[in-house]
Design a protein around this motif. Structure first.
Motif, mmCIF file in Angstrom:
data_model
loop_
_atom_site.group_PDB
_atom_site.id
_atom_site.type_symbol
_atom_site.label_atom_id
_atom_site.label_comp_id
_atom_site.label_asym_id
_atom_site.label_seq_id
_atom_site.Cartn_x
_atom_site.Cartn_y
_atom_site.Cartn_z
ATOM 1 N N MET A 110 0.829 -1.216 0.000
ATOM 2 C CA MET A 110 0.000 0.000 0.000
ATOM 3 C C MET A 110 0.860 1.262 0.000
ATOM 4 N N ILE A 111 1.980 1.223 0.719
ATOM 5 C CA ILE A 111 2.858 2.405 0.756
ATOM 6 C C ILE A 111 3.500 2.594 -0.624
ATOM 7 N N ALA A 112 3.931 1.488 -1.234
ATOM 8 C CA ALA A 112 4.517 1.584 -2.580
ATOM 9 C C ALA A 112 3.471 2.090 -3.573
ATOM 10 N N ALA A 113 2.237 1.588 -3.443
ATOM 11 C CA ALA A 113 1.160 2.027 -4.347
ATOM 12 C C ALA A 113 0.948 3.534 -4.211
ATOM 13 N N THR A 114 0.889 4.014 -2.973
ATOM 14 C CA THR A 114 0.699 5.458 -2.744
ATOM 15 C C THR A 114 1.841 6.233 -3.395
ATOM 16 N N ASP A 115 3.050 5.730 -3.221
ATOM 17 C CA ASP A 115 4.233 6.413 -3.748
ATOM 18 C C ASP A 115 4.157 6.608 -5.265
ATOM 19 N N ILE A 116 3.558 5.626 -5.973
ATOM 20 C CA ILE A 116 3.528 5.719 -7.446
ATOM 21 C C ILE A 116 2.148 6.143 -7.961
ATOM 22 N N GLY A 117 1.302 6.632 -7.059
ATOM 23 C CA GLY A 117 0.023 7.200 -7.498
ATOM 24 C C GLY A 117 -1.098 6.205 -7.720
ATOM 25 N N VAL A 118 -1.003 5.044 -7.069
ATOM 26 C CA VAL A 118 -2.068 4.031 -7.182
ATOM 27 C C VAL A 118 -2.804 3.971 -5.843
ATOM 28 N N GLY A 119 -4.127 3.978 -5.899
ATOM 29 C CA GLY A 119 -4.952 3.908 -4.695
ATOM 30 C C GLY A 119 -5.070 2.475 -4.212
ATOM 31 N N SER A 120 -5.350 2.317 -2.927
ATOM 32 C CA SER A 120 -5.438 0.965 -2.359
ATOM 33 C C SER A 120 -6.353 0.954 -1.146
ATOM 34 N N ILE A 121 -6.770 -0.234 -0.782
ATOM 35 C CA ILE A 121 -7.475 -0.430 0.505
ATOM 36 C C ILE A 121 -7.229 -1.862 0.973
ATOM 37 N N PHE A 122 -6.897 -2.009 2.229
ATOM 38 C CA PHE A 122 -6.754 -3.316 2.889
ATOM 39 C C PHE A 122 -8.165 -3.802 3.199
ATOM 40 N N MET A 123 -8.509 -5.020 2.862
ATOM 41 C CA MET A 123 -9.865 -5.517 3.147
ATOM 42 C C MET A 123 -9.830 -6.962 3.651
ATOM 43 N N LEU A 124 -10.492 -7.156 4.791
ATOM 44 C CA LEU A 124 -10.641 -8.517 5.318
ATOM 45 C C LEU A 124 -11.941 -9.153 4.867
ATOM 46 N N LEU A 125 -12.975 -8.304 4.655
ATOM 47 C CA LEU A 125 -14.306 -8.861 4.385
ATOM 48 C C LEU A 125 -14.355 -9.818 3.182
ATOM 49 N N PRO A 126 -13.616 -9.540 2.081
ATOM 50 C CA PRO A 126 -13.700 -10.495 0.966
ATOM 51 C C PRO A 126 -13.328 -11.914 1.349
ATOM 52 N N VAL A 127 -12.521 -12.064 2.399
ATOM 53 C CA VAL A 127 -12.114 -13.415 2.808
ATOM 54 C C VAL A 127 -13.333 -14.249 3.236
ATOM 55 N N PHE A 128 -14.377 -13.570 3.741
ATOM 56 C CA PHE A 128 -15.617 -14.273 4.125
ATOM 57 C C PHE A 128 -16.241 -14.986 2.934
ATOM 58 N N ALA A 129 -15.977 -14.448 1.745
ATOM 59 C CA ALA A 129 -16.577 -15.044 0.547
ATOM 60 C C ALA A 129 -15.763 -16.229 0.049
ATOM 61 N N PHE A 130 -14.562 -16.391 0.592
ATOM 62 C CA PHE A 130 -13.698 -17.444 0.086
ATOM 63 C C PHE A 130 -13.961 -18.789 0.755
ATOM 64 N N THR A 131 -15.190 -18.948 1.260
ATOM 65 C CA THR A 131 -15.601 -20.251 1.778
ATOM 66 C C THR A 131 -16.354 -21.007 0.677
ATOM 67 N N ASP A 132 -16.710 -20.289 -0.383
ATOM 68 C CA ASP A 132 -17.417 -20.912 -1.503
ATOM 69 C C ASP A 132 -16.390 -21.667 -2.365
ATOM 70 N N PRO A 133 -16.465 -23.029 -2.368
ATOM 71 C CA PRO A 133 -15.430 -23.811 -3.060
ATOM 72 C C PRO A 133 -15.313 -23.473 -4.547
ATOM 73 N N LEU A 134 -16.451 -23.121 -5.175
ATOM 74 C CA LEU A 134 -16.431 -22.796 -6.606
ATOM 75 C C LEU A 134 -15.602 -21.529 -6.860
ATOM 76 N N LEU A 135 -15.821 -20.546 -5.989
ATOM 77 C CA LEU A 135 -15.091 -19.282 -6.106
ATOM 78 C C LEU A 135 -13.611 -19.500 -5.805
ATOM 79 N N VAL A 136 -13.353 -20.280 -4.753
ATOM 80 C CA VAL A 136 -11.959 -20.543 -4.364
ATOM 81 C C VAL A 136 -11.224 -21.248 -5.509
ATOM 82 N N SER A 137 -11.920 -22.156 -6.190
ATOM 83 C CA SER A 137 -11.257 -22.870 -7.292
ATOM 84 C C SER A 137 -10.916 -21.895 -8.420
ATOM 85 N N LYS A 138 -11.742 -20.884 -8.611
ATOM 86 C CA LYS A 138 -11.461 -19.872 -9.644
ATOM 87 C C LYS A 138 -10.208 -19.058 -9.304
#
Ligand SMILES: Cc1cc2nc3c(=O)[nH]c(=O)nc-3n(C[C@H](O)[C@H](O)[C@H](O)COP(=O)(O)O)c2cc1C
Length: 175
Positions: A110-138
């Protein structure tokens, strides 16, 4: 950008332009993650997935909405064109080491992204969706690795703001 300025300008970006970031920018951000401190120098215990496929991003967004309905966001990954997923091999002796490693890696990114003008966000919530085996396989996460956290990347569609350099924590200094 000076390091302290990059720290002050980093913020959780929740509105992104549609345009994809450049491959060279992605490589710089991934390389910044690659030189983060990792417990016992065990870089092989980490796997990084970069999702730029619009169809998969859409599926992740819908899956997060379904998994965390109380969030009530139109798009829980904020229209970001890139999503980075950090996965770790579970360590029985040190169960928290993967979380710490992931935090260090994503903060470097995130610090490197800021340095080169790229926006970012740390997110834990998407991990909740990674219980779906079909999605995880993708996501093609290698077996034995567990996704721990994600970070969105893209060009920010929000005004840049510089934070005041300030300690917000109740702190005890013993001298
Ligand atoms: C461990 C962690 C988990 C987070 N998870 C989410 C999330 O799932 N969704 C989200 O919108 N923001 C998430 N955030 C972003 C925080 O809300 C944000 O960093 C915090 O409010 C401080 O704002 P700033 O990053 O702009 O300084 C997370 C941040 C951290 C460090």
């Amino acid at each position: 950008m000076e390091t302290l300025d990059a720290l002050k300008y980093r913020k959780a970006v929740r509105k992104y332009k549609k345009e994809q970031i450049k491959d060279t920018e992605l490589e710089t951000i991934l390389a910044a993650g690659g030189i983060a401190p990792v417990g016992m120098g065990d870089y092989a215990s980490i796997h990084v997935t970069v999702v730029q496929n619009p169809e998969i991003l859409k599926k992740i967004s819908s899956a997060v909405k379904a998994a965390v309905p109380e969030m009530n966001a139109p798009d829980p990954i904020y229209g970001a064109p890139t999503l980075v997923v950090v996965s770790s091999k579970p360590n029985e002796r040190m169960p928290t080491i993967g979380d710490f490693n992931t935090g260090c890696i994503l903060e470097n990114m995130m610090i490197a992204a800021t340095d080169i003008g790229v926006g970012s966000i740390f997110m834990l919530l998407p991990v909740f969706a990674f219980t779906d085996p079909l999605l995880v396989s993708k996501l093609k996460i290698p077996s034995g690795f567990k996704p721990l956290a994600t970070m969105a990347l893209g060009y920010s569609d929000e005004p840049a703001v510089s934070k005041e350099l300030k300690n917000k924590f109740e702190t005890t200094i013993l001298r």
